[in-house]
Enzyme design. Structure first.
Site, PDB file in Angstrom:
ATOM      1  N   GLU A   1       5.904   7.751 -10.670  1.00  0.00           N
ATOM      2  CA  GLU A   1       5.121   6.817  -9.856  1.00  0.00           C
ATOM      3  C   GLU A   1       4.579   7.459  -8.583  1.00  0.00           C
ATOM      4  O   GLU A   1       5.262   8.231  -7.914  1.00  0.00           O
ATOM      5  CB  GLU A   1       5.946   5.574  -9.542  1.00  0.00           C
ATOM      6  CG  GLU A   1       7.088   5.785  -8.585  1.00  0.00           C
ATOM      7  CD  GLU A   1       6.877   5.020  -7.275  1.00  0.00           C
ATOM      8  OE1 GLU A   1       7.850   4.489  -6.739  1.00  0.00           O
ATOM      9  OE2 GLU A   1       5.744   4.966  -6.770  1.00  0.00           O
TER      10      GLU A   1
ATOM     11  N   HIS B   1       9.318   3.306  -1.977  1.00  0.00           N
ATOM     12  CA  HIS B   1       8.740   4.335  -2.840  1.00  0.00           C
ATOM     13  C   HIS B   1       8.937   5.729  -2.258  1.00  0.00           C
ATOM     14  O   HIS B   1       8.900   5.902  -1.032  1.00  0.00           O
ATOM     15  CB  HIS B   1       7.239   4.090  -3.029  1.00  0.00           C
ATOM     16  CG  HIS B   1       6.932   2.793  -3.690  1.00  0.00           C
ATOM     17  ND1 HIS B   1       6.975   2.628  -5.056  1.00  0.00           N
ATOM     18  CD2 HIS B   1       6.590   1.592  -3.179  1.00  0.00           C
ATOM     19  CE1 HIS B   1       6.662   1.371  -5.353  1.00  0.00           C
ATOM     20  NE2 HIS B   1       6.427   0.725  -4.229  1.00  0.00           N
TER      21      HIS B   1
ATOM     22  N   HIS C   1      12.244  -2.669 -13.796  1.00  0.00           N
ATOM     23  CA  HIS C   1      12.828  -3.436 -12.680  1.00  0.00           C
ATOM     24  C   HIS C   1      12.055  -4.729 -12.479  1.00  0.00           C
ATOM     25  O   HIS C   1      11.017  -4.932 -13.121  1.00  0.00           O
ATOM     26  CB  HIS C   1      12.837  -2.609 -11.381  1.00  0.00           C
ATOM     27  CG  HIS C   1      11.476  -2.286 -10.854  1.00  0.00           C
ATOM     28  ND1 HIS C   1      10.662  -1.353 -11.444  1.00  0.00           N
ATOM     29  CD2 HIS C   1      10.800  -2.771  -9.786  1.00  0.00           C
ATOM     30  CE1 HIS C   1       9.530  -1.266 -10.765  1.00  0.00           C
ATOM     31  NE2 HIS C   1       9.588  -2.109  -9.755  1.00  0.00           N
TER      32      HIS C   1
END
Lengths: 553, 553
Positions: B193, B366, B71
């Site tokens: 992540e 996130h 991204h």
């Protein structure tokens, strides 16, 4: 100042957090409230400490009657040693506060000359035409007072730092009844602290933290390291109780922790069971489940105990896998990264770490919005001056005052030095006294100004390039090739070509200059600076400081 | 490397937030995932940017097949221009990501040489023995992909950055069905992540922010200034909708905001009603209740629009009393003080300011703990490598993996450069490749090392003292009195006596030196340094850099 006016002003503490210092002046009597220090932020390179500029007091020495100190935090007492080196005045403070002040004066070697007077919430001081009384408040350190000044122009109340903790650890309850009486008798001016004015709700009691600390102690199966603000004696007491409950001995790491515990214990503010306190060397020999280590460094300070433990570089103790580390503090803005780095390192060492706001190992010592409104309601002031806060905190506090009914025209958001004046009942903001910051750097006080700071900033970003030009005294001729040295610029080994180019450029620049100009060193230096500056920026997009030095032989 | 091994490693992004760069290597094929940059913290003085060290790729040029980009955030694309200056490789990315990469390459003047290929969640790439497919994820920027590598040693999944937003603004739903299929087919390795791995719960949907923005727009009676991350196209869309709902025109302040809006609109990621966008000059002429200003600077960046507006120094627009300022972002650790300063200044200008985590004008992009566990459950990996986080985040993420059933022996917390190797089904952590940080400073890449940084730190704290000693070439005699100049030390006017003392000390030091020593410049400089260092520290408690320069004539 015309006779018989009341002046209220801040010399530090408004429009900022830190270096609190306020004063009241009625006719020929000045009473000072607090004298704190402030830590520099990252733009004040190399500066150790900031203290208030007390020029106004020095110009009115004969009027200064006393310093009243509300409590023992650095931002209220840190400037006292520096103040006392400039003027002598008696200091009034509670026993713990005085103990902490004495420590400081001893460190600065000026303990003997100062008159220190113990006060408590029942004391009355008559200083000139002003009668001063006090009331108990809660905060994250014991023995805090709010101050009431009875003047011919009306009553002025200064809250000191406070929260309302209805279940205080040391049973020193906030004196709400006395505050109500003070309000009932009429308060003309209220100065109230604004630290948490942006926070809705009510700050939780310190007792809550004790419960979570106890829980964490009961879960830990090996050694416990716990770090918190050394000055928070309430929390230290709860840690001692949790250690006692879980049959652990206690050792202290860090000079300020050792100092505060000693002073607090001597003066009776801390109760430690016999045989609980041990030296770090002893602690290293005990079975891990019997050990608690209370250490400094909860704000991530690189030189303090917690950081050294996390780096495995502490001389006396080490973190072992399975140890539990409790960080009973929230990072003050600016300190988050240092604390995060410590947490990372503690995990690498195999510790269990409990940290962050979700851990509930910390509550603030400052009142949130509901408590600030409670204070406003108890005091019912006619005029309101929010203090102890950055602008947005003062702004929010003034909105609270409006909400509870204070006339918005009677609310003053001041800058340091601004005067609120009351004369025969007429109140207005009028004039200023000198106020500002004095920078302490090493042994120097006030000798670092903007020029030096500006230079340090440039040096820190792109370093310095020094080019030495040797001219003949007889005829102004260039005697040697110019010699260029850099520091903090590009590493020389990579840049020999660049240095040669610079030297050639200096030589050719001098050759191009006309006779009269060559006789003036200012012009030589300026021309070299400009030429090199342009050249270097084009070549490297960097702007090192350029310092041409001319030697005449 | 023996033939037919699978290697997985990070060149950046583990043990840190920033400069993400990972690679897979199977036999002679290397696929690189992302190439980001990182902003320096305060210890890296004067450094502009940090990029990953790609020595390993340069030593294996013939094997590098492609760069796949997940991204368009800086910490995933910021290093690409620097990478491409060192090696040429085709880049595969989604349309928006490619648009942002192209912008960068254009700025660096290398657009023409690079092969850019558009992919989407349906693409399949055959690169050597590795077949690569993709799946849609949500994040705080549109067009994000997770990556699936089908290798002879098993399937490797790299999540990219993600959250699970079940009500996504652009209707680009997280492809949970595809993720479930991938997991069902067997995932050997999951790289996921870890940014919010410390946060319990589920990160709220971006839609929530839209609702609060709308509310704030409806309450504002004069102009609205709103600042957020330029790359958060979802939020920009919601801002556009709120402006449309309240009949306001929209102007953009800040280069990155203008760029992103342009790229996003051109590629169809942003829908802006006709006639809504206007220039700042036009906006200044409209009635205030018809104006929205979307600006950069939500992290308090001193050069960006919001900071200039708060300082009343923006050339095109100004904040007027009664205007509303919305800060739709939470300060990243390190930026709080800059943001607070801006809020203070905005209040001083009379604006209403809505800011901070309580304002609910921001949600993270996130995944929090529940979403991370969801991803782990969907993928059911045999081996787990937490990525994109500082150590404590990787640690917490590994605890989550354990909690959902991953064998703790199969969890690898890596450092940059560490290799996880899979050979005939046997998996272990084995060996390292070169990895590290390259510092970008001005036009220089990698030429600022530790020496320069250490020097900058000393210069920033206490400045520099330069003493020029002129010796006779014939007999080594001191020709002039030494000449001492300082910068960033004490302001010269206050210290003429000190400078004299220093010069005398240098002279006397030289006189005391023996003949042989005087012949060696190293020894002269070292002796002067030590003597001055001691003297200055005693006198001032400061440690400026001391630079003796010897000129021989």
């Amino acid at each position: 100042m015309a006779a018989k006016q009341l002046w209220i002003a801040a010399l530090g503490g408004v429009n900022e957090i830190g270096k609190n210092m306020y004063f009241l002046q009625y006719a020929d009597d000045i009473i000072v409230i607090d004298c704190g220090s402030k830590f520099p932020d990252e733009s004040l390179l190399g500066i150790d400490l900031i203290i208030p500029d007390v020029t106004y007091l020095l110009s009115n020495l004969d009027k200064v009657r006393a310093l009243v100190v509300t409590h023992g935090h650095e931002d209220h007492i840190g400037g006292i040693p520096y103040l006392l080196k400039q003027l002598n005045l008696p200091i009034y403070a509670t026993r713990l506060t005085l103990g902490l002040i004495e420590n400081k004066l001893r460190e600065h070697g000026i303990l003997r000359q100062t008159k220190l007077h113990v006060i408590d919430s029942e004391s009355t001081l008559k200083l000139g035409a002003i009668t001063t009384t006090f009331f108990n408040t809660n905060h994250s350190i014991p023995d805090c007072l709010g101050v009431v000044f009875d003047t011919p122009e009306g009553t002025v109340v200064h809250t000191g730092d406070f929260k309302f903790d209805m279940t205080p650890v040391n049973k020193q309850y906030p004196d709400i009844h006395k505050m109500a009486d003070i309000g009932k008798n009429g308060v003309k001016f209220l100065l109230s602290e604004s630290t948490n004015a942006e926070r809705p709700g009510f700050t939780p009691s310190e007792k809550l933290v004790g419960a979570h600390i106890e829980e964490a102690f009961m879960k830990a199966d090996r050694r416990i390291f716990i770090s918190t603000f050394a000055s928070n004696v309430h929390r230290l007491q709860q840690i001692i109780e949790a250690a006692h409950l879980t049959n652990r001995r206690l050792t202290l790491l860090g000079r300020s922790m050792v100092n505060v515990v000693r002073v607090a214990q001597e003066l009776g503010y801390l109760t430690i069971p016999d045989n609980m306190l041990i030296e770090p060397t002893e602690a290293s020999k005990l079975p891990p489940e019997q050990v608690t280590v209370l250490c400094t460094g909860s704000q991530g300070e690189p030189m303090a105990a917690l950081s050294r433990l996390a780096n495995a570089s502490h001389r006396q103790m080490e973190i072992q896998a399975g140890d539990t580390v409790l960080i009973a503090a929230n990072p003050i803005p600016g300190n988050e990264r240092n604390v995060s780095r410590i947490v990372d390192n503690l995990y690498v060492l195999g510790a269990k770490v409990i940290y962050g706001s979700r851990s509930e190992l910390h509550v603030s010592g400052h009142a949130s919005q509901e408590e600030l409104k409670l204070m406003l309601t108890l005091m019912k002031p006619e005029y309101f001056i929010p203090i102890h806060g950055e602008y947005r905190m003062l702004h929010h506090h003034s909105l609270l005052a409006e909400a509870v009914g204070v006339n918005p025209n009677n609310i003053f958001i001041l800058k340091n030095g601004d005067i609120v004046e009351s004369s025969s009942g007429v109140v207005r903001q009028s004039g200023k006294v000198t106020a500002g910051q004095i920078l302490v750097d090493g042994l120097g006080i006030g000798d670092i100004g903007n020029v030096v700071l500006r230079d340090r900033r440039q040096l820190s970003a792109d370093g310095i390039l020094i080019t030495v030009i040797t001219l003949s005294q007889a005829d102004g001729r260039l005697l040697n090739e110019p010699d260029t040295i850099s520091r903090g610029f590009i590493y020389v080994r990579n840049s020999e070509t660049l240095m040669d180019e610079i030297n050639q450029l200096v030589t050719s620049t001098l050759q191009k200059m006309s006779e009269p100009d060559l006789g003036q060193w200012n012009i030589i230096k300026q021309t070299i600076k400009e030429t090199l500056s342009r050249f270097l920026y084009e070549k490297t997009k960097r702007r090192p400081m350029i310092l041409p030095i001319i030697i005449e032989v």
